[in-house]
Design a protein around this motif. Structure first.
Motif, PDB file in Angstrom:
ATOM      1  N   ARG A  86      23.160  -7.415  -8.530  1.00 20.69           N
ATOM      2  CA  ARG A  86      22.477  -5.679  -7.673  1.00 20.69           C
ATOM      3  C   ARG A  86      20.738  -6.611  -7.825  1.00 20.69           C
ATOM      4  NH1 ARG A  86      24.866  -1.369  -7.487  1.00 20.69           N
ATOM      5  NH2 ARG A  86      25.518  -0.151  -8.496  1.00 20.69           N
ATOM      6  N   VAL A  87      19.857  -5.833  -7.240  1.00 17.59           N
ATOM      7  CA  VAL A  87      18.813  -5.797  -7.090  1.00 17.59           C
ATOM      8  C   VAL A  87      18.004  -5.135  -6.090  1.00 17.59           C
ATOM      9  CG1 VAL A  87      17.028  -8.052  -5.169  1.00 17.59           C
ATOM     10  CG2 VAL A  87      19.642  -8.473  -4.917  1.00 17.59           C
ATOM     11  N   VAL A  88      16.672  -4.708  -6.780  1.00 19.33           N
ATOM     12  CA  VAL A  88      15.822  -3.551  -6.287  1.00 19.33           C
ATOM     13  C   VAL A  88      15.588  -3.768  -4.802  1.00 19.33           C
ATOM     14  CG1 VAL A  88      14.440  -2.743  -7.305  1.00 19.33           C
ATOM     15  CG2 VAL A  88      15.334  -4.080  -9.386  1.00 19.33           C
ATOM     16  N   LEU A  89      15.642  -2.760  -4.388  1.00 21.84           N
ATOM     17  CA  LEU A  89      15.632  -2.084  -3.439  1.00 21.84           C
ATOM     18  C   LEU A  89      13.939  -1.016  -3.199  1.00 21.84           C
ATOM     19  CD1 LEU A  89      16.238  -2.595   0.038  1.00 21.84           C
ATOM     20  CD2 LEU A  89      17.795   0.058  -0.411  1.00 21.84           C
ATOM     21  N   TYR A  90      13.012  -1.142  -2.490  1.00 22.38           N
ATOM     22  CA  TYR A  90      11.498  -1.010  -2.420  1.00 22.38           C
ATOM     23  C   TYR A  90      12.006  -0.191  -1.157  1.00 22.38           C
ATOM     24  CZ  TYR A  90      10.609  -3.568  -6.254  1.00 22.38           C
ATOM     25  OH  TYR A  90      10.610  -3.585  -7.343  1.00 22.38           O
ATOM     26  N   HIS A  91      10.501   1.130  -0.665  1.00 16.74           N
ATOM     27  CA  HIS A  91      10.210   1.539   0.562  1.00 16.74           C
ATOM     28  C   HIS A  91       9.043   0.736   0.452  1.00 16.74           C
ATOM     29  CE1 HIS A  91      12.434   5.071   2.110  1.00 16.74           C
ATOM     30  NE2 HIS A  91      12.767   4.452   2.216  1.00 16.74           N
ATOM     31  N   VAL A  92       8.587   0.422   1.174  1.00 19.10           N
ATOM     32  CA  VAL A  92       6.838  -0.951   1.319  1.00 19.10           C
ATOM     33  C   VAL A  92       6.717  -0.653   2.629  1.00 19.10           C
ATOM     34  CG1 VAL A  92       5.783  -3.001   1.628  1.00 19.10           C
ATOM     35  CG2 VAL A  92       7.953  -2.804   0.203  1.00 19.10           C
ATOM     36  N   ALA A  93       5.542   0.034   2.562  1.00 23.85           N
ATOM     37  CA  ALA A  93       4.313   0.672   3.545  1.00 23.85           C
ATOM     38  C   ALA A  93       3.706  -0.451   4.043  1.00 23.85           C
ATOM     39  CB  ALA A  93       3.478   1.682   2.591  1.00 23.85           C
ATOM     40  N   PHE A  94       3.153  -0.783   5.623  1.00 22.64           N
ATOM     41  CA  PHE A  94       1.999  -1.437   6.146  1.00 22.64           C
ATOM     42  C   PHE A  94       1.443  -0.890   6.902  1.00 22.64           C
ATOM     43  CE2 PHE A  94       6.164  -3.891   4.880  1.00 22.64           C
ATOM     44  CZ  PHE A  94       5.608  -5.389   4.298  1.00 22.64           C
ATOM     45  N   PRO A  95       0.392  -1.180   6.761  1.00 26.77           N
ATOM     46  CA  PRO A  95      -0.510  -0.837   8.364  1.00 26.77           C
ATOM     47  C   PRO A  95       0.055  -1.573   9.447  1.00 26.77           C
ATOM     48  CG  PRO A  95      -1.791  -2.002   6.245  1.00 26.77           C
ATOM     49  CD  PRO A  95      -0.495  -2.477   6.545  1.00 26.77           C
ATOM     50  N   ARG A  96       0.469  -0.273  10.883  1.00 23.64           N
ATOM     51  CA  ARG A  96       0.631  -0.951  11.968  1.00 23.64           C
ATOM     52  C   ARG A  96      -0.053  -2.620  12.227  1.00 23.64           C
ATOM     53  NH1 ARG A  96       2.401   2.709  16.824  1.00 23.64           N
ATOM     54  NH2 ARG A  96       3.094   1.096  18.245  1.00 23.64           N
ATOM     55  N   ALA A  97      -1.049  -2.080  12.944  1.00 25.35           N
ATOM     56  CA  ALA A  97      -2.305  -3.180  13.287  1.00 25.35           C
ATOM     57  C   ALA A  97      -1.077  -5.168  12.419  1.00 25.35           C
ATOM     58  CB  ALA A  97      -3.327  -2.721  12.894  1.00 25.35           C
ATOM     59  N   ALA A  98      -1.174  -4.734  11.058  1.00 26.08           N
ATOM     60  CA  ALA A  98      -0.983  -5.944  10.301  1.00 26.08           C
ATOM     61  C   ALA A  98       0.433  -6.434  11.166  1.00 26.08           C
ATOM     62  CB  ALA A  98      -0.702  -5.421   8.628  1.00 26.08           C
ATOM     63  N   ALA A  99       1.051  -5.704  11.627  1.00 21.31           N
ATOM     64  CA  ALA A  99       2.643  -6.567  12.836  1.00 21.31           C
ATOM     65  C   ALA A  99       2.777  -6.195  13.897  1.00 21.31           C
ATOM     66  CB  ALA A  99       3.588  -5.732  12.352  1.00 21.31           C
ATOM     67  N   PHE A 100       1.464  -5.795  14.534  1.00 21.84           N
ATOM     68  CA  PHE A 100       0.923  -5.132  15.771  1.00 21.84           C
ATOM     69  C   PHE A 100      -0.199  -5.098  15.982  1.00 21.84           C
ATOM     70  CE2 PHE A 100       5.718  -3.787  14.188  1.00 21.84           C
ATOM     71  CZ  PHE A 100       6.068  -4.641  16.064  1.00 21.84           C
ATOM     72  N   PRO A 101      -1.372  -5.473  16.081  1.00 23.79           N
ATOM     73  CA  PRO A 101      -2.335  -5.794  15.850  1.00 23.79           C
ATOM     74  C   PRO A 101      -2.627  -4.974  17.656  1.00 23.79           C
ATOM     75  CG  PRO A 101      -2.262  -7.860  15.235  1.00 23.79           C
ATOM     76  CD  PRO A 101      -0.343  -7.210  16.650  1.00 23.79           C
ATOM     77  N   GLY A 102      -3.467  -3.880  17.630  1.00 21.76           N
ATOM     78  CA  GLY A 102      -3.477  -3.169  18.980  1.00 21.76           C
ATOM     79  C   GLY A 102      -3.802  -1.619  19.048  1.00 21.76           C
ATOM     80  N   GLN A 103      -2.350  -1.975  18.142  1.00 22.70           N
ATOM     81  CA  GLN A 103      -1.294  -0.706  18.236  1.00 22.70           C
ATOM     82  C   GLN A 103      -1.130   0.592  18.324  1.00 22.70           C
ATOM     83  OE1 GLN A 103       1.430  -1.519  20.901  1.00 22.70           O
ATOM     84  NE2 GLN A 103      -0.021  -3.031  21.478  1.00 22.70           N
ATOM     85  N   GLY A 104      -2.825   0.713  17.007  1.00 20.34           N
ATOM     86  CA  GLY A 104      -2.352   1.687  16.218  1.00 20.34           C
ATOM     87  C   GLY A 104      -3.005   2.167  15.406  1.00 20.34           C
ATOM     88  N   ASP A 105      -2.911   2.783  14.113  1.00 20.62           N
ATOM     89  CA  ASP A 105      -3.502   3.117  13.358  1.00 20.62           C
ATOM     90  C   ASP A 105      -2.047   4.021  12.239  1.00 20.62           C
ATOM     91  OD1 ASP A 105      -3.876   5.446  13.246  1.00 20.62           O
ATOM     92  OD2 ASP A 105      -5.696   5.928  12.648  1.00 20.62           O
ATOM     93  N   ASP A 106      -0.645   4.004  12.758  1.00 21.09           N
ATOM     94  CA  ASP A 106       0.700   4.411  12.175  1.00 21.09           C
ATOM     95  C   ASP A 106       1.023   3.597  11.540  1.00 21.09           C
ATOM     96  OD1 ASP A 106       0.175   6.775  13.897  1.00 21.09           O
ATOM     97  OD2 ASP A 106       1.482   5.506  14.643  1.00 21.09           O
ATOM     98  N   GLU A 107       1.760   4.020  10.036  1.00 18.42           N
ATOM     99  CA  GLU A 107       2.044   2.797   9.111  1.00 18.42           C
ATOM    100  C   GLU A 107       3.640   3.006   9.181  1.00 18.42           C
ATOM    101  OE1 GLU A 107       2.364   4.828   5.200  1.00 18.42           O
ATOM    102  OE2 GLU A 107       0.423   3.005   4.855  1.00 18.42           O
TER     103      GLU A 107
END
Length: 124
Positions: A86-107
């Motif tokens: 068994r491995v713990v599973l999480y919901h992890v939030a990232f700023p959208r810009a961390a993955a897609f720069p210039g694509q808004g400020d969603d999460e």
């Protein structure tokens, strides 16, 4: 609460219900809601057959734990019919810009297993 076609919808991850009793063999979560975590910048698929459930675009990125979802059999072992701890599973939030720069400020809210997470610091 019901979802599509009358199916029971999953409960909200925040607030409300009392914690459920732990299943024997369930590891304690290493991270708590609000903790900064970094997704390992690892590429196991480059070393041979692998079952990877971590998005490529988030590897090496820093997010924050939004919720602990419980512990589940490790899908990277289940995919190859191996015994799966068994491995713990999480919901992890990232700023959208961390993955897609210039694509808004969603999460982005992504489910990630603990084996992919390390303690992280917020990027400046």
């Amino acid at each position: 609460m019901t979802g599509p076609a009358g199916n029971v919808a999953p409960r909200a991850v925040a607030g409300g219900d009392a914690p459920k009793p732990a299943i024997p063999g369930t590891p304690a979560p290493r991270f708590a809601p609000g903790d900064a975590v970094r997704v390992r910048d690892d590429w196991p698929e480059a070393r041979g057959p692998a079952h990877v459930r971590t998005p490529h675009y988030l590897r090496g990125r820093v997010g924050r734990v939004a919720a602990t979802l419980g512990a589940y059999p490790d899908p990277s072992d289940l995919a190859f019919a191996r015994p799966a701890p068994r491995v713990v599973l999480y919901h992890v939030a990232f700023p959208r810009a961390a993955a897609f720069p210039g694509q808004g400020d969603d999460e982005l809210l992504v489910e990630l297993y603990e084996t992919w997470l390390t303690p992280g610091q917020e990027d400046a």
